[in-house]
Design a protein around this motif. Sequence first.
Motif, PDB file in Angstrom:
ATOM      1  N   GLY A  44       0.821  -1.208   0.000  1.00  0.00           N
ATOM      2  CA  GLY A  44       0.000   0.000   0.000  1.00  0.00           C
ATOM      3  C   GLY A  44       0.850   1.252   0.000  1.00  0.00           C
ATOM      4  N   LEU A  45       0.524   2.153  -0.894  1.00  0.00           N
ATOM      5  CA  LEU A  45       1.205   3.442  -0.953  1.00  0.00           C
ATOM      6  C   LEU A  45       0.816   4.276   0.260  1.00  0.00           C
ATOM      7  N   PRO A  46       1.559   5.343   0.520  1.00  0.00           N
ATOM      8  CA  PRO A  46       1.163   6.234   1.622  1.00  0.00           C
ATOM      9  C   PRO A  46      -0.297   6.658   1.451  1.00  0.00           C
ATOM     10  N   GLN A  47      -0.989   6.841   2.547  1.00  0.00           N
ATOM     11  CA  GLN A  47      -2.430   7.064   2.513  1.00  0.00           C
ATOM     12  C   GLN A  47      -2.832   8.510   2.275  1.00  0.00           C
ATOM     13  N   TRP A  48      -1.900   9.430   2.281  1.00  0.00           N
ATOM     14  CA  TRP A  48      -2.259  10.829   2.086  1.00  0.00           C
ATOM     15  C   TRP A  48      -1.127  11.519   1.326  1.00  0.00           C
ATOM     16  N   PRO A  49      -1.450  12.561   0.570  1.00  0.00           N
ATOM     17  CA  PRO A  49      -0.385  13.310  -0.111  1.00  0.00           C
ATOM     18  C   PRO A  49       0.615  13.851   0.903  1.00  0.00           C
ATOM     19  N   GLY A  50       1.868  13.714   0.594  1.00  0.00           N
ATOM     20  CA  GLY A  50       2.921  14.126   1.516  1.00  0.00           C
ATOM     21  C   GLY A  50       3.340  13.016   2.462  1.00  0.00           C
ATOM     22  N   GLY A  51       2.559  11.935   2.507  1.00  0.00           N
ATOM     23  CA  GLY A  51       2.920  10.797   3.342  1.00  0.00           C
ATOM     24  C   GLY A  51       4.053  10.015   2.702  1.00  0.00           C
ATOM     25  N   GLU A  71       7.914   8.789  -1.259  1.00  0.00           N
ATOM     26  CA  GLU A  71       6.916   9.798  -0.904  1.00  0.00           C
ATOM     27  C   GLU A  71       5.813   9.859  -1.947  1.00  0.00           C
ATOM     28  N   LEU A  72       4.586  10.027  -1.486  1.00  0.00           N
ATOM     29  CA  LEU A  72       3.453  10.231  -2.372  1.00  0.00           C
ATOM     30  C   LEU A  72       3.260  11.733  -2.567  1.00  0.00           C
ATOM     31  N   LYS A  73       3.347  12.154  -3.811  1.00  0.00           N
ATOM     32  CA  LYS A  73       3.174  13.570  -4.126  1.00  0.00           C
ATOM     33  C   LYS A  73       2.058  13.689  -5.143  1.00  0.00           C
ATOM     34  N   VAL A  74       1.116  14.577  -4.883  1.00  0.00           N
ATOM     35  CA  VAL A  74       0.000  14.805  -5.787  1.00  0.00           C
ATOM     36  C   VAL A  74       0.045  16.265  -6.229  1.00  0.00           C
ATOM     37  N   ASP A  75       0.153  16.471  -7.531  1.00  0.00           N
ATOM     38  CA  ASP A  75       0.128  17.817  -8.100  1.00  0.00           C
ATOM     39  C   ASP A  75      -1.098  17.935  -8.986  1.00  0.00           C
ATOM     40  N   TYR A  76      -1.934  18.903  -8.701  1.00  0.00           N
ATOM     41  CA  TYR A  76      -3.093  19.155  -9.555  1.00  0.00           C
ATOM     42  C   TYR A  76      -2.667  20.115 -10.646  1.00  0.00           C
ATOM     43  N   VAL A  77      -2.962  19.753 -11.886  1.00  0.00           N
ATOM     44  CA  VAL A  77      -2.570  20.550 -13.027  1.00  0.00           C
ATOM     45  C   VAL A  77      -3.788  21.330 -13.512  1.00  0.00           C
ATOM     46  N   ARG A  78      -3.602  22.596 -13.641  1.00  0.00           N
ATOM     47  CA  ARG A  78      -4.690  23.465 -14.091  1.00  0.00           C
ATOM     48  C   ARG A  78      -4.814  23.351 -15.609  1.00  0.00           C
ATOM     49  N   PRO A  79      -6.029  23.031 -16.105  1.00  0.00           N
ATOM     50  CA  PRO A  79      -6.218  22.922 -17.558  1.00  0.00           C
ATOM     51  C   PRO A  79      -5.913  24.265 -18.236  1.00  0.00           C
ATOM     52  N   SER A  80      -5.367  24.177 -19.430  1.00  0.00           N
ATOM     53  CA  SER A  80      -5.063  25.428 -20.149  1.00  0.00           C
ATOM     54  C   SER A  80      -6.175  25.819 -21.083  1.00  0.00           C
TER      55      SER A  80
END
Length: 80
Positions: A44-51, A71-80
């Motif tokens: 199982g990967l880390p349960q939260w972003p930054g975990g 580390e689990l990193k989640v980046d939200y990409v803004r649509p262009s």
Amino acid sequence: MSLFYFKTVDNDGMVPDDLPFEFPDLFAAVEEAKHVLAEMALDGLPQWPGGSLGIEVQNGDRTPIVRLRLELKVDYVRPS
């Protein structure tokens, strides 16, 4: 051959290993720690972003000498 301990940090918390592992050198211990970290990620990967999941390699005196972290990193990409 040298003794090394692995202290792991996973989704359930920190777990020090009471049993030492024997490796020819630090590089072999780090390679094994990489494999253990990959196996931890399969559970199982880390349960939260930054975990993170991690392993601290300690020498025979239990002094930390190397830390590995996934580390689990989640980046939200803004649509262009």
